[in-house]
Design a protein around this motif. Structure first.
Motif, PDB file in Angstrom:
ATOM      1  N   ALA A 186       1.025  -1.294  -0.034  1.00 25.39           N
ATOM      2  CA  ALA A 186      -0.214   0.157   0.070  1.00 25.39           C
ATOM      3  C   ALA A 186       0.870   1.109   0.015  1.00 25.39           C
ATOM      4  O   ALA A 186       2.009   1.227   0.457  1.00 25.39           O
ATOM      5  CB  ALA A 186      -1.120  -0.068   1.290  1.00 25.39           C
ATOM      6  N   THR A 187       0.429   2.273  -0.585  1.00 25.52           N
ATOM      7  CA  THR A 187       1.104   3.608  -0.424  1.00 25.52           C
ATOM      8  C   THR A 187       0.119   4.663   0.175  1.00 25.52           C
ATOM      9  O   THR A 187      -1.056   4.420   0.032  1.00 25.52           O
ATOM     10  CB  THR A 187       1.465   4.015  -1.843  1.00 25.52           C
ATOM     11  N   SER A 188       0.813   5.565   0.542  1.00 25.10           N
ATOM     12  CA  SER A 188      -0.233   6.880   1.080  1.00 25.10           C
ATOM     13  C   SER A 188       0.687   8.235   0.804  1.00 25.10           C
ATOM     14  O   SER A 188       1.963   8.105   1.033  1.00 25.10           O
ATOM     15  CB  SER A 188      -0.501   6.601   2.273  1.00 25.10           C
ATOM     16  N   VAL A 189      -0.064   9.101   0.465  1.00 24.18           N
ATOM     17  CA  VAL A 189       0.550  10.609   0.116  1.00 24.18           C
ATOM     18  C   VAL A 189      -0.140  11.682   1.054  1.00 24.18           C
ATOM     19  O   VAL A 189      -1.520  11.767   0.668  1.00 24.18           O
ATOM     20  CB  VAL A 189       0.668  10.884  -1.148  1.00 24.18           C
ATOM     21  N   PRO A 219       9.786  12.170   3.459  1.00 20.84           N
ATOM     22  CA  PRO A 219       8.996  13.562   2.668  1.00 20.84           C
ATOM     23  C   PRO A 219       8.464  13.354   1.303  1.00 20.84           C
ATOM     24  O   PRO A 219       8.895  12.404   0.542  1.00 20.84           O
ATOM     25  CB  PRO A 219      10.102  14.538   2.424  1.00 20.84           C
ATOM     26  N   SER A 220       7.223  13.784   1.189  1.00 21.93           N
ATOM     27  CA  SER A 220       6.613  13.370  -0.139  1.00 21.93           C
ATOM     28  C   SER A 220       7.068  13.792  -1.329  1.00 21.93           C
ATOM     29  O   SER A 220       6.862  13.364  -2.629  1.00 21.93           O
ATOM     30  CB  SER A 220       5.029  13.868  -0.068  1.00 21.93           C
ATOM     31  N   ASN A 221       7.955  14.838  -1.221  1.00 22.25           N
ATOM     32  CA  ASN A 221       8.709  15.533  -2.608  1.00 22.25           C
ATOM     33  C   ASN A 221       9.698  14.570  -3.080  1.00 22.25           C
ATOM     34  O   ASN A 221      10.426  14.701  -4.109  1.00 22.25           O
ATOM     35  CB  ASN A 221       9.110  16.978  -2.370  1.00 22.25           C
ATOM     36  N   ARG A 222      10.175  13.635  -1.903  1.00 22.19           N
ATOM     37  CA  ARG A 222      11.411  12.617  -2.179  1.00 22.19           C
ATOM     38  C   ARG A 222      10.650  11.282  -2.650  1.00 22.19           C
ATOM     39  O   ARG A 222      10.927  10.683  -3.509  1.00 22.19           O
ATOM     40  CB  ARG A 222      12.517  12.763  -1.123  1.00 22.19           C
ATOM     41  N   LEU A 223       9.626  10.804  -1.593  1.00 22.46           N
ATOM     42  CA  LEU A 223       9.101   9.678  -1.644  1.00 22.46           C
ATOM     43  C   LEU A 223       7.872   9.924  -2.769  1.00 22.46           C
ATOM     44  O   LEU A 223       6.445   9.943  -2.025  1.00 22.46           O
ATOM     45  CB  LEU A 223       8.739   9.264  -0.204  1.00 22.46           C
ATOM     46  N   THR A 224       7.957   9.785  -3.964  1.00 24.22           N
ATOM     47  CA  THR A 224       7.036  10.187  -4.778  1.00 24.22           C
ATOM     48  C   THR A 224       6.215   8.901  -5.143  1.00 24.22           C
ATOM     49  O   THR A 224       6.748   7.815  -4.847  1.00 24.22           O
ATOM     50  CB  THR A 224       7.332  10.697  -6.010  1.00 24.22           C
ATOM     51  N   LEU A 225       4.829   8.849  -5.593  1.00 30.24           N
ATOM     52  CA  LEU A 225       4.340   7.495  -6.146  1.00 30.24           C
ATOM     53  C   LEU A 225       5.365   6.855  -7.075  1.00 30.24           C
ATOM     54  O   LEU A 225       5.261   5.498  -6.864  1.00 30.24           O
ATOM     55  CB  LEU A 225       3.056   7.831  -6.843  1.00 30.24           C
ATOM     56  N   GLU A 230       8.802   1.870  -7.188  1.00 31.51           N
ATOM     57  CA  GLU A 230      10.122   1.210  -7.222  1.00 31.51           C
ATOM     58  C   GLU A 230      10.696   0.596  -5.974  1.00 31.51           C
ATOM     59  O   GLU A 230      11.294  -0.585  -5.959  1.00 31.51           O
ATOM     60  CB  GLU A 230      11.024   2.219  -7.968  1.00 31.51           C
ATOM     61  N   HIS A 231      10.464   1.049  -4.841  1.00 30.69           N
ATOM     62  CA  HIS A 231      10.563   0.737  -3.599  1.00 30.69           C
ATOM     63  C   HIS A 231       9.931  -0.419  -3.048  1.00 30.69           C
ATOM     64  O   HIS A 231      10.590  -1.250  -2.130  1.00 30.69           O
ATOM     65  CB  HIS A 231      10.626   1.761  -2.487  1.00 30.69           C
ATOM     66  N   ALA A 232       8.620  -0.586  -3.570  1.00 32.65           N
ATOM     67  CA  ALA A 232       7.588  -1.528  -2.987  1.00 32.65           C
ATOM     68  C   ALA A 232       8.373  -3.083  -3.040  1.00 32.65           C
ATOM     69  O   ALA A 232       8.283  -3.713  -2.030  1.00 32.65           O
ATOM     70  CB  ALA A 232       6.450  -1.281  -4.037  1.00 32.65           C
ATOM     71  N   SER A 233       9.067  -3.297  -3.977  1.00 33.22           N
ATOM     72  CA  SER A 233       9.780  -4.601  -4.181  1.00 33.22           C
ATOM     73  C   SER A 233      10.733  -5.109  -3.000  1.00 33.22           C
ATOM     74  O   SER A 233      10.526  -5.938  -2.617  1.00 33.22           O
ATOM     75  CB  SER A 233      10.446  -5.113  -5.662  1.00 33.22           C
ATOM     76  N   LEU A 234      11.440  -4.007  -2.665  1.00 29.35           N
ATOM     77  CA  LEU A 234      12.393  -4.001  -1.707  1.00 29.35           C
ATOM     78  C   LEU A 234      11.623  -4.064  -0.173  1.00 29.35           C
ATOM     79  O   LEU A 234      11.962  -4.759   0.691  1.00 29.35           O
ATOM     80  CB  LEU A 234      13.448  -2.724  -1.498  1.00 29.35           C
ATOM     81  N   VAL A 235      10.603  -3.420  -0.073  1.00 28.66           N
ATOM     82  CA  VAL A 235      10.078  -3.482   1.349  1.00 28.66           C
ATOM     83  C   VAL A 235       9.375  -4.811   1.269  1.00 28.66           C
ATOM     84  O   VAL A 235       9.350  -5.593   2.225  1.00 28.66           O
ATOM     85  CB  VAL A 235       8.738  -2.488   1.268  1.00 28.66           C
ATOM     86  N   ILE A 236       8.576  -5.351   0.084  1.00 31.54           N
ATOM     87  CA  ILE A 236       7.872  -6.750   0.142  1.00 31.54           C
ATOM     88  C   ILE A 236       8.863  -7.728   0.294  1.00 31.54           C
ATOM     89  O   ILE A 236       8.777  -8.575   1.274  1.00 31.54           O
ATOM     90  CB  ILE A 236       7.479  -7.033  -1.037  1.00 31.54           C
ATOM     91  N   GLU A 237      10.191  -7.754  -0.273  1.00 34.75           N
ATOM     92  CA  GLU A 237      11.288  -8.802   0.159  1.00 34.75           C
ATOM     93  C   GLU A 237      11.637  -8.832   1.494  1.00 34.75           C
ATOM     94  O   GLU A 237      11.941  -9.804   2.033  1.00 34.75           O
ATOM     95  CB  GLU A 237      12.363  -8.503  -1.126  1.00 34.75           C
ATOM     96  N   ALA A 238      11.925  -7.473   2.047  1.00 39.61           N
ATOM     97  CA  ALA A 238      12.331  -7.255   3.414  1.00 39.61           C
ATOM     98  C   ALA A 238      11.226  -8.109   4.345  1.00 39.61           C
ATOM     99  O   ALA A 238      11.531  -8.733   5.312  1.00 39.61           O
ATOM    100  CB  ALA A 238      12.593  -5.914   3.955  1.00 39.61           C
ATOM    101  N   ALA A 239      10.009  -7.743   4.011  1.00 39.73           N
ATOM    102  CA  ALA A 239       8.862  -8.202   5.067  1.00 39.73           C
ATOM    103  C   ALA A 239       8.518  -9.758   4.781  1.00 39.73           C
ATOM    104  O   ALA A 239       8.625 -10.375   5.729  1.00 39.73           O
ATOM    105  CB  ALA A 239       7.490  -7.734   4.466  1.00 39.73           C
TER     106      ALA A 239
END
Length: 248
Positions: A186-189, A219-225, A230-239
């Motif tokens: 999931a994402t949120s902004v 920060p939302s200006n750095r952590l854009t959708l 792109e980061h989601a796969s790294l978060v899923i793998e870590a989880a």
């Protein structure tokens, strides 16, 4: 009221007093009384007992109270073998270094989520995530993960308990949950906090039971959708790696 009920009530009130320090470091007698909705004389009497047992300490200059050393002595004896907050920290640090953002671990407690562990980003501009913070379940990437991947009965109970402006809002939220289950994250902004964004994935233990939500926020200006996808796969793998470490 008999003695046993009086004793239990006193214990409950003492625990209520200790609980107010989850959000504040130091509080005055008046502030504690206001937060617990107890009479000042009752609070003063209970604080004296807690102070006598070193669960509370009082600053003689400011007349404010804070948690005592006995709390930390008890915390030091928490089991670390199956405590996710301790066990998963190295993996959280590894993810932080890979993404460069603050990494948090959340669990659900009734209609709220609690941040039980956090590894702060090393970047100069970052989102600071205090451990122990209680947050609402109807906004934020981690909240949506904790609902989307929960057992159906838990999910229905939580959705029923949350406050909605109308049926359309609830229906839209349910559709989001279905999409989150399909994607696996999931994402949120700026849903809860202006200028902040997050991407989150579920952590399942070896029995495939939902244990926690893992999130990267910044920060939302750095952590854009786009960057969050792109980061989601790294978060899923870590989880997934973290889940294999948990027996329950």
């Amino acid at each position: 009221m008999d003695d046993s009920k009086l004793t239990v009530r006193a214990v409950e009130r003492a625990l209520d007093i200790l609980s107010v320090f989850t959000d504040e470091t130091e509080l005055s007698l008046t502030e504690i009384a206001a937060k617990t909705k107890l009479h000042k004389s009752t609070v003063h009497r209970l604080l004296a007992s807690l102070e006598g047992k070193d669960f509370i300490t009082r600053n003689a200059e400011t007349e404010k109270y804070r948690l005592g050393f006995r709390i930390w002595e008890l915390a030091a004896h928490l089991s670390q073998n199956d405590d996710p907050a301790i066990l998963l920290q190295p993996e959280m640090e590894r993810l932080r270094d890979a993404i460069g953002e603050t990494i948090s671990l959340y669990v659900r407690d009734g209609g709220e989520r609690i941040r039980i562990q956090a590894v702060q980003s090393n970047q100069a501009i970052r989102r600071v995530a205090p451990i122990g913070a209680r947050l609402p379940l109807n906004v934020g990437a981690s909240s949506k993960v904790l609902i989307a991947f929960a057992d159906r009965d838990v999910q229905e109970e939580v959705l029923e308990a949350l406050e909605w402006s109308g049926e359309a809002e609830k229906s839209s939220f349910v559709k989001q949950l279905a999409e989150i289950r399909r994607l696996g994250y999931a994402t949120s902004v700026e849903e809860r906090e202006p200028g902040a964004a997050a991407v989150s994935a579920p952590i399942f233990n070896r029995s495939h039971k939902l244990v926690a939500a893992l999130a990267a926020s910044g920060p939302s200006n750095r952590l854009t959708l786009e960057s969050m996808r792109e980061h989601a796969s790294l978060v899923i793998e870590a989880a997934n790696r973290m889940g294999k470490m948990l027996m329950k």
